[in-house]
Structures are given as C-alpha cells and as structure tokens.
Design a protein around this motif. Structure first.
Motif, PDB file in Angstrom:
ATOM      1  N   MET A 122      -1.584   3.750   5.748  1.00 28.55           N
ATOM      2  CA  MET A 122      -1.134   2.577   5.018  1.00 28.55           C
ATOM      3  C   MET A 122      -1.640   2.649   3.576  1.00 28.55           C
ATOM      4  SD  MET A 122      -1.430  -1.347   6.081  1.00 28.55           S
ATOM      5  CE  MET A 122      -0.476  -2.499   5.183  1.00 28.55           C
ATOM      6  N   THR A 123      -0.793   2.263   2.653  1.00 28.06           N
ATOM      7  CA  THR A 123      -1.128   2.288   1.239  1.00 28.06           C
ATOM      8  C   THR A 123      -2.101   1.171   0.899  1.00 28.06           C
ATOM      9  OG1 THR A 123       1.048   3.155   0.716  1.00 28.06           O
ATOM     10  CG2 THR A 123      -0.151   2.167  -1.075  1.00 28.06           C
ATOM     11  N   SER A 124      -3.110   1.507   0.105  1.00 30.74           N
ATOM     12  CA  SER A 124      -4.069   0.513  -0.363  1.00 30.74           C
ATOM     13  C   SER A 124      -3.608  -0.001  -1.720  1.00 30.74           C
ATOM     14  CB  SER A 124      -5.457   1.142  -0.470  1.00 30.74           C
ATOM     15  OG  SER A 124      -6.367   0.210  -0.973  1.00 30.74           O
ATOM     16  N   ILE A 125      -3.347  -1.295  -1.803  1.00 31.16           N
ATOM     17  CA  ILE A 125      -2.869  -1.921  -3.036  1.00 31.16           C
ATOM     18  C   ILE A 125      -4.027  -2.624  -3.722  1.00 31.16           C
ATOM     19  CG2 ILE A 125      -1.269  -3.584  -4.033  1.00 31.16           C
ATOM     20  CD1 ILE A 125       0.466  -3.189  -1.488  1.00 31.16           C
ATOM     21  N   ASP A 126      -4.182  -2.363  -5.018  1.00 30.28           N
ATOM     22  CA  ASP A 126      -5.194  -3.028  -5.831  1.00 30.28           C
ATOM     23  C   ASP A 126      -4.524  -4.220  -6.505  1.00 30.28           C
ATOM     24  OD1 ASP A 126      -7.517  -3.584  -7.261  1.00 30.28           O
ATOM     25  OD2 ASP A 126      -7.005  -2.181  -8.870  1.00 30.28           O
ATOM     26  N   TRP A 127      -4.735  -5.424  -5.954  1.00 27.16           N
ATOM     27  CA  TRP A 127      -4.100  -6.639  -6.457  1.00 27.16           C
ATOM     28  C   TRP A 127      -4.879  -7.247  -7.615  1.00 27.16           C
ATOM     29  CZ3 TRP A 127       0.664  -7.683  -5.029  1.00 27.16           C
ATOM     30  CH2 TRP A 127       1.128  -7.249  -3.792  1.00 27.16           C
ATOM     31  N   GLU A 128      -4.161  -7.706  -8.627  1.00 28.24           N
ATOM     32  CA  GLU A 128      -4.748  -8.477  -9.723  1.00 28.24           C
ATOM     33  C   GLU A 128      -4.984  -9.904  -9.232  1.00 28.24           C
ATOM     34  OE1 GLU A 128      -5.436  -7.301 -12.821  1.00 28.24           O
ATOM     35  OE2 GLU A 128      -4.734  -5.308 -12.284  1.00 28.24           O
ATOM     36  N   ILE A 178       0.350  -9.246  -9.032  1.00 35.36           N
ATOM     37  CA  ILE A 178       0.825  -7.908  -9.358  1.00 35.36           C
ATOM     38  C   ILE A 178      -0.225  -6.930  -8.860  1.00 35.36           C
ATOM     39  CG2 ILE A 178       1.322  -6.301 -11.237  1.00 35.36           C
ATOM     40  CD1 ILE A 178       2.367  -8.687 -12.833  1.00 35.36           C
ATOM     41  N   GLY A 179       0.229  -5.851  -8.230  1.00 41.27           N
ATOM     42  CA  GLY A 179      -0.694  -4.843  -7.729  1.00 41.27           C
ATOM     43  C   GLY A 179      -0.159  -3.443  -7.977  1.00 41.27           C
ATOM     44  N   THR A 180      -1.027  -2.466  -7.868  1.00 39.84           N
ATOM     45  CA  THR A 180      -0.649  -1.062  -8.019  1.00 39.84           C
ATOM     46  C   THR A 180      -1.378  -0.245  -6.952  1.00 39.84           C
ATOM     47  OG1 THR A 180      -2.415  -0.730  -9.637  1.00 39.84           O
ATOM     48  CG2 THR A 180      -0.231  -1.199 -10.518  1.00 39.84           C
ATOM     49  N   ASP A 181      -0.868   0.958  -6.714  1.00 37.88           N
ATOM     50  CA  ASP A 181      -1.551   1.869  -5.800  1.00 37.88           C
ATOM     51  C   ASP A 181      -1.753   3.217  -6.485  1.00 37.88           C
ATOM     52  OD1 ASP A 181       0.820   3.387  -5.596  1.00 37.88           O
ATOM     53  OD2 ASP A 181       1.356   2.545  -3.659  1.00 37.88           O
ATOM     54  N   THR A 182      -2.371   4.141  -5.798  1.00 36.11           N
ATOM     55  CA  THR A 182      -2.685   5.446  -6.382  1.00 36.11           C
ATOM     56  C   THR A 182      -1.482   6.385  -6.421  1.00 36.11           C
ATOM     57  OG1 THR A 182      -3.455   6.235  -4.240  1.00 36.11           O
ATOM     58  CG2 THR A 182      -5.113   5.328  -5.743  1.00 36.11           C
ATOM     59  N   ASP A 183      -0.363   5.981  -5.804  1.00 34.70           N
ATOM     60  CA  ASP A 183       0.861   6.799  -5.820  1.00 34.70           C
ATOM     61  C   ASP A 183       1.804   6.404  -6.946  1.00 34.70           C
ATOM     62  OD1 ASP A 183       0.091   8.306  -3.599  1.00 34.70           O
ATOM     63  OD2 ASP A 183       0.881   6.791  -2.216  1.00 34.70           O
ATOM     64  N   ASP A 194       8.242  -1.196  -6.576  1.00 34.21           N
ATOM     65  CA  ASP A 194       8.954  -0.302  -7.487  1.00 34.21           C
ATOM     66  C   ASP A 194       7.921   0.570  -8.179  1.00 34.21           C
ATOM     67  OD1 ASP A 194      11.023   0.855  -9.022  1.00 34.21           O
ATOM     68  OD2 ASP A 194      12.036  -1.074  -9.211  1.00 34.21           O
ATOM     69  N   THR A 195       8.355   1.332  -9.162  1.00 36.16           N
ATOM     70  CA  THR A 195       7.422   2.185  -9.902  1.00 36.16           C
ATOM     71  C   THR A 195       6.677   1.363 -10.947  1.00 36.16           C
ATOM     72  OG1 THR A 195       9.037   2.749 -11.604  1.00 36.16           O
ATOM     73  CG2 THR A 195       8.943   4.187  -9.647  1.00 36.16           C
ATOM     74  N   ARG A 196       5.548   1.877 -11.398  1.00 32.59           N
ATOM     75  CA  ARG A 196       4.809   1.198 -12.475  1.00 32.59           C
ATOM     76  C   ARG A 196       5.666   1.111 -13.727  1.00 32.59           C
ATOM     77  NH1 ARG A 196      -1.567   2.778 -12.277  1.00 32.59           N
ATOM     78  NH2 ARG A 196      -1.768   2.704 -10.019  1.00 32.59           N
ATOM     79  N   GLU A 197       6.451   2.151 -13.995  1.00 37.99           N
ATOM     80  CA  GLU A 197       7.321   2.150 -15.175  1.00 37.99           C
ATOM     81  C   GLU A 197       8.349   1.025 -15.083  1.00 37.99           C
ATOM     82  OE1 GLU A 197       8.972   2.872 -18.794  1.00 37.99           O
ATOM     83  OE2 GLU A 197       7.081   3.613 -18.020  1.00 37.99           O
ATOM     84  N   ALA A 198       8.919   0.822 -13.916  1.00 42.05           N
ATOM     85  CA  ALA A 198       9.893  -0.256 -13.736  1.00 42.05           C
ATOM     86  C   ALA A 198       9.234  -1.619 -13.923  1.00 42.05           C
ATOM     87  CB  ALA A 198      10.545  -0.154 -12.362  1.00 42.05           C
ATOM     88  N   LEU A 199       8.022  -1.786 -13.392  1.00 41.31           N
ATOM     89  CA  LEU A 199       7.294  -3.042 -13.570  1.00 41.31           C
ATOM     90  C   LEU A 199       6.978  -3.271 -15.044  1.00 41.31           C
ATOM     91  CD1 LEU A 199       5.842  -5.543 -12.493  1.00 41.31           C
ATOM     92  CD2 LEU A 199       3.830  -4.102 -12.130  1.00 41.31           C
ATOM     93  N   ARG A 200       6.545  -2.227 -15.745  1.00 40.79           N
ATOM     94  CA  ARG A 200       6.248  -2.346 -17.180  1.00 40.79           C
ATOM     95  C   ARG A 200       7.497  -2.778 -17.934  1.00 40.79           C
ATOM     96  NH1 ARG A 200       6.658   0.068 -21.874  1.00 40.79           N
ATOM     97  NH2 ARG A 200       7.855   1.833 -21.131  1.00 40.79           N
TER      98      ARG A 200
END
Length: 63
Positions: free
Chosen positions: A1-7, A20-25, A42-48
């Motif tokens: 399972m992916t670990s999400i780092d939530w703000e 908003i959160g991100t993962d290492t992938d 989605d991707t970090r680029e799409a979120l940005r």
C-alpha cells in the motif's frame, strides 16, 4: 500500500476542508478532510498545474 504524506487540512468558509498529499512515486492526492481513504489521484505535475490555474482565476466560475 502506498504511504501518502498528507498536508494539514485547508478549510475555506464553513466546513469545506480538503487535504493535499504526495507519495514517493511522484503522485499527488486531493481528498475531503476525513475521507482520505478515497482521494482523487494524479501526478504532482497535474496537481501543480491545477493549483496554478485556480490561482490565476480560471476556476472562479465554479465557486
């Protein structure tokens, strides 16, 4: 399972809170606060790009 780092939650007026959160992938996540188990992904680029478009006023008609 992916670990999400939530703000920390971002809350507008009333109870409109999201996180908003991100993962290492290099994926990005948006979820309603308290419902992080079912995020939009989605991707970090799409979120940005989404955040930049919102900041530029291109989503004001949706609010």
């Amino acid at each position: 399972m992916t670990s999400i780092d939530w703000e920390d939650p971002f809350c507008g007026e009333g109870n409109n809170c999201f996180r908003i959160g991100t993962d290492t992938d290099d994926n990005a996540y948006i979820a309603v606060a308290g419902q992080e188990g079912t995020p939009l992904t989605d991707t970090r680029e799409a979120l940005r790009h989404l955040i930049l478009e919102i900041k530029s006023g291109k989503a004001d008609h949706l609010l």
